[in-house]
Design a protein around this motif. Structure first.
Motif, PDB file in Angstrom:
ATOM      1  N   THR A   1       0.860  -1.179   0.000  1.00 16.38           N
ATOM      2  CA  THR A   1       0.000   0.000   0.000  1.00 16.38           C
ATOM      3  C   THR A   1       0.897   1.229   0.000  1.00 16.38           C
ATOM      4  OG1 THR A   1      -1.802  -1.089   1.196  1.00 16.38           O
ATOM      5  CG2 THR A   1      -1.738   1.312   1.277  1.00 16.38           C
ATOM      6  N   VAL A   2       0.694   2.119  -0.958  1.00 16.56           N
ATOM      7  CA  VAL A   2       1.559   3.281  -1.129  1.00 16.56           C
ATOM      8  C   VAL A   2       0.794   4.551  -0.762  1.00 16.56           C
ATOM      9  CG1 VAL A   2       2.935   4.625  -2.765  1.00 16.56           C
ATOM     10  CG2 VAL A   2       2.874   2.130  -2.940  1.00 16.56           C
ATOM     11  N   GLY A   3       1.385   5.358   0.101  1.00 19.41           N
ATOM     12  CA  GLY A   3       0.795   6.644   0.441  1.00 19.41           C
ATOM     13  C   GLY A   3       1.178   7.693  -0.585  1.00 19.41           C
ATOM     14  N   ILE A   4       0.196   8.442  -1.096  1.00 20.05           N
ATOM     15  CA  ILE A   4       0.457   9.453  -2.120  1.00 20.05           C
ATOM     16  C   ILE A   4      -0.277  10.748  -1.777  1.00 20.05           C
ATOM     17  CG2 ILE A   4       0.749   7.706  -3.930  1.00 20.05           C
ATOM     18  CD1 ILE A   4      -2.021   8.497  -4.963  1.00 20.05           C
ATOM     19  N   ASP A   5       0.221  11.827  -2.326  1.00 24.01           N
ATOM     20  CA  ASP A   5      -0.482  13.109  -2.305  1.00 24.01           C
ATOM     21  C   ASP A   5      -0.806  13.429  -3.755  1.00 24.01           C
ATOM     22  OD1 ASP A   5      -1.305  15.754  -2.299  1.00 24.01           O
ATOM     23  OD2 ASP A   5       0.053  16.358  -0.712  1.00 24.01           O
ATOM     24  N   ALA A   6      -2.023  13.142  -4.152  1.00 21.59           N
ATOM     25  CA  ALA A   6      -2.396  13.262  -5.566  1.00 21.59           C
ATOM     26  C   ALA A   6      -2.353  14.707  -6.052  1.00 21.59           C
ATOM     27  CB  ALA A   6      -3.791  12.681  -5.777  1.00 21.59           C
ATOM     28  N   ARG A   7      -2.463  15.676  -5.154  1.00 21.03           N
ATOM     29  CA  ARG A   7      -2.524  17.069  -5.574  1.00 21.03           C
ATOM     30  C   ARG A   7      -1.138  17.673  -5.797  1.00 21.03           C
ATOM     31  NH1 ARG A   7      -4.281  20.510  -2.131  1.00 21.03           N
ATOM     32  NH2 ARG A   7      -5.437  21.857  -3.543  1.00 21.03           N
ATOM     33  N   THR A   8      -0.158  17.256  -5.013  1.00 16.52           N
ATOM     34  CA  THR A   8       1.145  17.911  -5.105  1.00 16.52           C
ATOM     35  C   THR A   8       2.326  16.950  -5.217  1.00 16.52           C
ATOM     36  OG1 THR A   8       1.413  17.968  -2.694  1.00 16.52           O
ATOM     37  CG2 THR A   8       0.288  19.834  -3.710  1.00 16.52           C
ATOM     38  N   GLY A   9       2.120  15.665  -4.985  1.00 16.65           N
ATOM     39  CA  GLY A   9       3.229  14.716  -4.970  1.00 16.65           C
ATOM     40  C   GLY A   9       3.686  14.304  -6.357  1.00 16.65           C
ATOM     41  N   THR A  10       4.777  13.542  -6.394  1.00 18.71           N
ATOM     42  CA  THR A  10       5.361  13.091  -7.660  1.00 18.71           C
ATOM     43  C   THR A  10       5.088  11.608  -7.920  1.00 18.71           C
ATOM     44  OG1 THR A  10       7.469  12.609  -6.549  1.00 18.71           O
ATOM     45  CG2 THR A  10       7.207  14.790  -7.528  1.00 18.71           C
ATOM     46  N   THR A  11       4.415  10.931  -7.001  1.00 22.49           N
ATOM     47  CA  THR A  11       4.158   9.495  -7.156  1.00 22.49           C
ATOM     48  C   THR A  11       2.769   9.270  -7.724  1.00 22.49           C
ATOM     49  OG1 THR A  11       5.570   9.004  -5.266  1.00 22.49           O
ATOM     50  CG2 THR A  11       4.034   7.287  -5.954  1.00 22.49           C
ATOM     51  N   THR A  12       2.714   8.563  -8.863  1.00 24.72           N
ATOM     52  CA  THR A  12       1.445   8.206  -9.499  1.00 24.72           C
ATOM     53  C   THR A  12       1.503   6.745  -9.929  1.00 24.72           C
ATOM     54  OG1 THR A  12       2.125   8.769 -11.756  1.00 24.72           O
ATOM     55  CG2 THR A  12       1.261  10.574 -10.390  1.00 24.72           C
ATOM     56  N   GLN A  13       0.357   6.207 -10.284  1.00 23.97           N
ATOM     57  CA  GLN A  13       0.299   4.825 -10.754  1.00 23.97           C
ATOM     58  C   GLN A  13       1.089   4.628 -12.040  1.00 23.97           C
ATOM     59  OE1 GLN A  13      -0.911   2.196  -9.399  1.00 23.97           O
ATOM     60  NE2 GLN A  13      -2.624   2.664  -8.047  1.00 23.97           N
TER      61      GLN A  13
ATOM     62  N   THR B   1      -3.491   2.326  -2.819  1.00 26.70           N
ATOM     63  CA  THR B   1      -2.901   3.618  -2.476  1.00 26.70           C
ATOM     64  C   THR B   1      -3.722   4.254  -1.357  1.00 26.70           C
ATOM     65  OG1 THR B   1      -4.196   4.780  -4.180  1.00 26.70           O
ATOM     66  CG2 THR B   1      -1.994   3.998  -4.790  1.00 26.70           C
ATOM     67  N   ARG B   2      -3.060   5.076  -0.571  1.00 25.15           N
ATOM     68  CA  ARG B   2      -3.724   5.836   0.487  1.00 25.15           C
ATOM     69  C   ARG B   2      -3.459   7.313   0.227  1.00 25.15           C
ATOM     70  NH1 ARG B   2      -4.393   3.416   5.652  1.00 25.15           N
ATOM     71  NH2 ARG B   2      -4.890   5.528   6.386  1.00 25.15           N
ATOM     72  N   ASP B   3      -4.505   8.104   0.089  1.00 22.56           N
ATOM     73  CA  ASP B   3      -4.346   9.520  -0.211  1.00 22.56           C
ATOM     74  C   ASP B   3      -4.006  10.293   1.052  1.00 22.56           C
ATOM     75  OD1 ASP B   3      -4.247  11.703  -1.876  1.00 22.56           O
ATOM     76  OD2 ASP B   3      -6.363  12.197  -1.611  1.00 22.56           O
ATOM     77  N   THR B   4      -3.014  11.168   0.962  1.00 20.28           N
ATOM     78  CA  THR B   4      -2.643  12.038   2.073  1.00 20.28           C
ATOM     79  C   THR B   4      -2.657  13.483   1.583  1.00 20.28           C
ATOM     80  OG1 THR B   4      -0.283  11.858   1.572  1.00 20.28           O
ATOM     81  CG2 THR B   4      -1.209  10.253   3.111  1.00 20.28           C
ATOM     82  N   HIS B   5      -2.633  14.434   2.519  1.00 19.69           N
ATOM     83  CA  HIS B   5      -2.783  15.831   2.143  1.00 19.69           C
ATOM     84  C   HIS B   5      -1.653  16.717   2.645  1.00 19.69           C
ATOM     85  CE1 HIS B   5      -6.864  14.052   2.063  1.00 19.69           C
ATOM     86  NE2 HIS B   5      -6.987  14.777   0.974  1.00 19.69           N
ATOM     87  N   SER B   6      -0.631  16.128   3.228  1.00 25.49           N
ATOM     88  CA  SER B   6       0.524  16.895   3.666  1.00 25.49           C
ATOM     89  C   SER B   6       1.657  15.927   3.932  1.00 25.49           C
ATOM     90  CB  SER B   6       0.215  17.694   4.942  1.00 25.49           C
ATOM     91  OG  SER B   6       0.058  16.826   6.050  1.00 25.49           O
ATOM     92  N   VAL B   7       2.881  16.455   3.975  1.00 24.36           N
ATOM     93  CA  VAL B   7       4.028  15.595   4.222  1.00 24.36           C
ATOM     94  C   VAL B   7       3.978  15.027   5.635  1.00 24.36           C
ATOM     95  CG1 VAL B   7       5.516  17.510   4.937  1.00 24.36           C
ATOM     96  CG2 VAL B   7       6.539  15.412   4.029  1.00 24.36           C
ATOM     97  N   ASP B   8       3.465  15.780   6.605  1.00 25.57           N
ATOM     98  CA  ASP B   8       3.384  15.269   7.974  1.00 25.57           C
ATOM     99  C   ASP B   8       2.399  14.108   8.061  1.00 25.57           C
ATOM    100  OD1 ASP B   8       4.119  15.701  10.879  1.00 25.57           O
ATOM    101  OD2 ASP B   8       1.942  15.829  11.005  1.00 25.57           O
ATOM    102  N   GLU B   9       1.259  14.242   7.387  1.00 22.30           N
ATOM    103  CA  GLU B   9       0.276  13.150   7.363  1.00 22.30           C
ATOM    104  C   GLU B   9       0.865  11.909   6.683  1.00 22.30           C
ATOM    105  OE1 GLU B   9      -4.070  12.354   5.265  1.00 22.30           O
ATOM    106  OE2 GLU B   9      -3.527  14.395   5.869  1.00 22.30           O
ATOM    107  N   TRP B  10       1.600  12.135   5.618  1.00 20.11           N
ATOM    108  CA  TRP B  10       2.238  11.045   4.873  1.00 20.11           C
ATOM    109  C   TRP B  10       3.246  10.311   5.737  1.00 20.11           C
ATOM    110  CZ3 TRP B  10       7.407  10.893   2.805  1.00 20.11           C
ATOM    111  CH2 TRP B  10       7.627   9.973   1.764  1.00 20.11           C
ATOM    112  N   LEU B  11       4.103  11.044   6.443  1.00 15.14           N
ATOM    113  CA  LEU B  11       5.118  10.434   7.293  1.00 15.14           C
ATOM    114  C   LEU B  11       4.500   9.690   8.477  1.00 15.14           C
ATOM    115  CD1 LEU B  11       7.774  13.287   7.287  1.00 15.14           C
ATOM    116  CD2 LEU B  11       8.088  10.988   6.349  1.00 15.14           C
TER     117      LEU B  11
END
Length: 307
Positions: free
Chosen positions: A207-219, A231-241
């Motif tokens: 399971t990969v955490g991504i930020d679809a709005r600003t991140g560089t990781t996509t399918q 995938t798990r959507d996150t909205h900030s680097v702190d939430e991702w970490l």
């Protein structure tokens, strides 16, 4: 006697009391496509954005936005108003910059604000600030974190942005200043943490955490037959970490994150077969500044020195 309410379509005899916050809300809805995403971009509540747009519609006496199950679309009047709203917001932002940041007739600015969504320039962030101060006496670089697709440009919170995604070329000029390798971020007790490096194929079943709005990781990084399990959507680097440290996901990010965001419980490992991430500086195409060339040159030199 209580006066009858004014028809929404009837012209008013008084000037419309339009405020800057009304225009910001409308432009955000137009850019983001939904009231929810507009609220995230403006760092406020959805209800607040809805009230501001409704207030603007009342002041102008015309419907600007159609609410739909899929989001929000502009009416014909809304499209025309947004064009002018952007101009007004640009003028207001320029006025504030001149007043608060000390831009003079020579194009010199006491403060240059560099927006970033996640990781600024990683190890080069403070190095750049020191070099800039040495080469541009009286001017300072200030990095501001704005987790939006334009890293603060659209919101007028930044003069230039560090971005690892391509922005709309019709509105923003960009320069590639370097590249960064991709790294995996995993929990300290994850099997990947015991390796010196991993490969894209190793993410199959994860399971990969991504930020679809600003991140560089996509399918698109993986072939269809070797994609992550979920995938798990996150909205900030702190939430991702936090998600990664808890072992609920693994992450894939640019090398800058490893320098900018060390976190107890999170281990970074290089991804050996992933394409590098282009690093760009971006600014408004119709608002170039003389110092942009110096900034692009300086950042490019830093990445070149790193090899």
């Amino acid at each position: 006697m209580t006066p009858a309410p004014m028809d929404a379509g009837a012209p008013s005899s008084r000037p419309a009391a339009v405020e800057v916050r009304h225009l910001r809300a409308l432009v955000a809805v137009a850019e983001e496509g939904t009231f929810t995403d507009a609220a995230i971009a403006l760092r406020t509540s959805q209800a607040s954005v809805s009230r501001l747009v409704a207030a603007l519609e009342r002041e102008l006496g015309v419907r600007l936005v159609r609410r739909t199950p899929r989001g929000a679309t502009l009416t014909g009047a809304g499209q025309a108003v947004v064009v002018r709203a952007r101009r007004v917001l640009g003028d207001v932002a320029a006025m504030v910059r001149v007043a608060e940041r000390g831009e003079d007739g020579e194009g010199t600015r006491r403060e240059v604000r560099i927006g970033y969504a996640w990781s600024a320039l990683g190890r080069w962030t403070t190095v750049l600030q020191r070099r800039w101060a040495a080469e541009q006496p009286g001017s300072v670089l200030v990095f501001v974190q704005v987790n939006t697709p334009t890293a603060g440009l659209l919101e007028r919170e930044a003069d230039v942005a560090v971005t690892r995604r391509q922005l709309d070329p019709r509105r923003f000029a960009t320069a590639v200043v370097g590249t960064e390798s991709r790294w995996a971020a995993v929990a300290a007790d994850h099997p990947f943490a015991r390796r010196r490096g991993v490969r894209l194929g190793d993410f199959t079943g994860q399971t990969v955490g991504i930020d679809a709005r600003t991140g560089t990781t996509t399918q698109d990084l993986w072939p269809p037959d070797a994609a992550p399990a979920a995938t798990r959507d996150t909205h900030s680097v702190d939430e991702w970490l936090t998600l990664i440290a808890a072992g609920q996901a693994v992450g894939l990010t640019s090398q800058a994150t490893t320098f900018q965001h060390p976190r107890p419980g999170v281990v970074y490992r290089p991804v050996l077969d992933a394409d590098p991430v282009p690093v760009r500086l971006a600014w408004w195409r119709d608002e170039p500044a003389r110092w942009i060339e110096d900034l692009v040159r300086m950042v490019t030199e830093l990445y070149r020195e790193a090899g």
